[in-house]
Design an enzyme around this catalytic site. Structure first.
Site, PDB file in Angstrom:
ATOM      1  N   SER A   1       0.853  -1.179   0.000  1.00 36.14           N
ATOM      2  CA  SER A   1       0.000   0.000   0.000  1.00 36.14           C
ATOM      3  C   SER A   1       0.889   1.229   0.000  1.00 36.14           C
ATOM      4  O   SER A   1       2.063   1.160   0.399  1.00 36.14           O
ATOM      5  CB  SER A   1      -0.907   0.010   1.238  1.00 36.14           C
ATOM      6  OG  SER A   1      -1.546   1.256   1.399  1.00 36.14           O
TER       7      SER A   1
ATOM      8  N   TYR B   1      -2.169  -0.775  10.388  1.00 40.24           N
ATOM      9  CA  TYR B   1      -2.283  -1.027   8.948  1.00 40.24           C
ATOM     10  C   TYR B   1      -0.993  -0.655   8.224  1.00 40.24           C
ATOM     11  O   TYR B   1      -0.455  -1.444   7.420  1.00 40.24           O
ATOM     12  CB  TYR B   1      -3.467  -0.246   8.376  1.00 40.24           C
ATOM     13  CG  TYR B   1      -3.680  -0.455   6.905  1.00 40.24           C
ATOM     14  CD1 TYR B   1      -4.328  -1.588   6.432  1.00 40.24           C
ATOM     15  CD2 TYR B   1      -3.230   0.476   5.970  1.00 40.24           C
ATOM     16  CE1 TYR B   1      -4.527  -1.797   5.078  1.00 40.24           C
ATOM     17  CE2 TYR B   1      -3.414   0.279   4.607  1.00 40.24           C
ATOM     18  CZ  TYR B   1      -4.061  -0.857   4.166  1.00 40.24           C
ATOM     19  OH  TYR B   1      -4.251  -1.053   2.816  1.00 40.24           O
TER      20      TYR B   1
END
Length: 571
Positions: free
Chosen positions: A442, A455
């Site tokens: 990501s 995350y």
């Protein structure tokens, strides 16, 4: 295993033919190249003889076979006649499976493209040897359309084929072989081709084989390339591309489907000779899979496309990726916690021309992933591409995020990738045919944020894992890419959890974030296209969206600015 010898006559030449294995089994006919003899196939033949009738022969002018009287005796049509003569002698009632390498491939193409060849030849596996007629058309097409890419291909292959020009010069090539190269050939194979030394190779007749074999080039290269014929075939063909071949470029096979409707493309992480001499089990496995499919009368798996595994493919980027590979006629094995969603993806894969298969798997469960990998290998084969896509979202500062929330995020986003890489990476490495692993990271992997502690940490770990794994698997010919999307419109936002909120607040926050991502409007199909491209090009790190690219650039130019921006309460 016992090897028997017989002699077969063809066009005035006595050919030395060697057989092993059960004659009642399907016959595999192995054709060697230059400057080899049938001995180059020793290890491959031993592997295949367990369940095939294996036949090899010394081509005319090599080893124990007879020598033509002049250059005309080396013409391709005579070499093709030799192949048919051997096939008829060793398997008169059943078509044979031809497997060929180097010049063995060139002369076998001549036989395979003969009208009616499918009546005597059940299949053809070719390595490192294009059809000269096909190559002639390939060159003409690029000269007629001299794009930068076409000109580069012509230049690169021209450099790789330097020796062909040398072979046409009087006295030079024979003299080099006679006065030094034959003696140095074992060192050439060891140092340049990375071939382990072994008894009996090179063969004792190398010097005269190499000198005589020069006539193969002189009798055939210029006539075929200057006046290429139309040479289609109805014989099923398996093209094995050797990734580290110094002489035959992979792009020489572009457009081969024009001539070969039933074409299966495979790759092997090998040099020109190391595939036969050091990776015999891998070569034998490719041949065995192909001949088994032909003998059973089965259609090519997904029309010869790659075998791809995609985790978390029930929706979003995973589903889009599965469908993108389906458009390449791939066999796509998808898994998801939601089996019905995975099945729907598999159905769509099949509708798009691929072959879809669905499984329910929890990627955070290591033993379950190991079992899944074994199931895939048994039912479908070792994958060519693995896409570790499964992931979950979570938002919360470090002090807000509970241990249970940390565990959940790391179990799926990091351990899910670790389990996939370990289970399937080991299979790929053992197979020895290369492959590619794609890990979904990501932009958060390099864009810190105080509200994405768990995350961002999980995705940063995936990015570093990919770098480490890439270094380890490079020698196996396995590429590793980390994909770094930014804001993409998928349903991950509808399942993202938030620290410190009750269920009603969670639902409201999910709705707001989903609406924001929808307004951004970046579709998962664009991420899937980048994944497919990364597999093709081997690109190691791929930022996808504008914000992902900008953050990566800013992180290089001004890391301090990114650290200050991380203090903002995003979302």
């Amino acid at each position: 295993m016992t090897v028997t010898r017989r002699t077969v006559s063809s066009a005035g030449i006595e050919l030395a033919v060697f057989e092993q294995g059960d004659p009642e089994r399907p016959t595999v006919l192995l054709v060697h190249g230059y400057p080899d003899t049938h001995r180059v196939w020793d290890e491959v033949a031993e592997e295949l003889a367990a369940d095939h009738h294996v036949v090899r022969y010394d081509v005319r002018g090599a080893g124990e076979s007879g020598v033509p009287a002049d250059r005309a005796g080396y013409r391709l049509e005579l070499l093709a006649r030799d192949l048919f003569a051997v096939a008829e002698a060793v398997s008169p009632d059943r078509p044979v499976h031809v497997v060929a390498h180097d010049w063995g491939s060139l002369q076998s193409w001549e036989a395979v493209t003969e009208p009616g060849a499918e009546r005597r030849l059940a299949s053809y596996t070719t390595m490192s040897g294009p059809c000269l007629d096909h190559m002639g058309h390939w060159i003409r097409h690029r000269l007629r359309r001299p794009t930068p890419r076409h000109l580069r291909q012509l230049l690169v292959q021209g450099v790789h084929s330097w020796y062909i020009t040398a072979f046409h010069l009087p006295y030079l090539a024979p003299g080099v072989w006679k006065f030094g190269l034959a003696r140095a050939w074992p060192r050439v194979l060891r140092d340049l081709e990375k071939v382990s030394p072994r008894p009996g190779h090179p063969q004792a007749t190398l010097r005269q084989d190499a000198v005589r074999g020069i006539e193969l080039y002189r009798a055939n290269m210029r006539p075929a390339l200057r006046h290429p014929r139309e040479r289609p075939t109805r014989v099923p063909v398996q093209l094995v591309t050797l990734r580290r071949d110094r002489y035959v470029s992979p792009f020489l096979s572009e457009g081969l489907e024009r001539w070969v409707p039933d074409l299966t493309r495979r790759e092997l992480n090998a040099t020109h000779w190391s595939g036969l001499l050091d990776q015999a089990p891998a070569v034998a496995s490719l041949v065995r899979e192909f001949t088994t499919r032909i003998e059973r009368g089965e259609p090519p798996a997904a029309a010869g496309g790659p075998l791809v595994v995609v985790t978390g493919a029930g929706s979003g980027i995973g589903r889009a990726t599965a469908l993108a590979f389906a458009e390449q006629r791939a066999t796509v094995v998808v898994c998801d916690l939601d089996l019905e969603a995975a099945r729907r993806t598999a159905e769509l894969v099949t509708l798009l021309g691929g072959a879809g298969h669905a499984y329910r798997v929890d990627v955070s469960d290591g033993p379950a992933m190991d079992a899944f990998a074994q199931t895939v290998a048994t039912a479908h084969g070792v994958p060519d591409v693995l896409v570790n896509n499964a992931g979950i979202g979570h938002s919360g500062t470090f002090l807000q995020t509970t241990e249970k929330e940390w565990q959940r995020v790391l179990d799926v986003n990091l351990w899910g990738v670790i389990h996939g890489c370990r289970a399937f990476g080991a299979l790929m490495a053992e197979r020895g045919q290369g492959g590619h692993i794609v890990n979904l990271a990501s932009a958060a992997a390099y864009l810190p944020s105080k509200v994405l502690a768990a995350y961002a940490t999980s995705k940063a770990a995936v990015l570093m894992l990919s770098d480490c794994l890439r270094a380890e698997l490079a020698d196996h010919g396995i590429g590793v890419s980390a994909i770094c999307p930014g804001i993409v419109n998928t349903n991950i936002t509808r399942t993202t959890t938030f620290s410190g909120l009750d269920s009603a607040e969670q639902a409201a926050k999910q709705a707001r974030v989903s609406k924001m991502y929808a307004r951004r409007g970046f579709p998962p199909e664009k991420v899937a296209a980048e994944i497919v491209k990364a597999v093709r090009t081997g690109r190691p790190v791929v930022p996808v969206t504008v914000e992902a690219k900008a953050a990566r650039l800013l992180g290089r130019l001004s890391p301090a600015l990114l650290r200050r921006a991380a203090r903002i309460n995003a979302g």
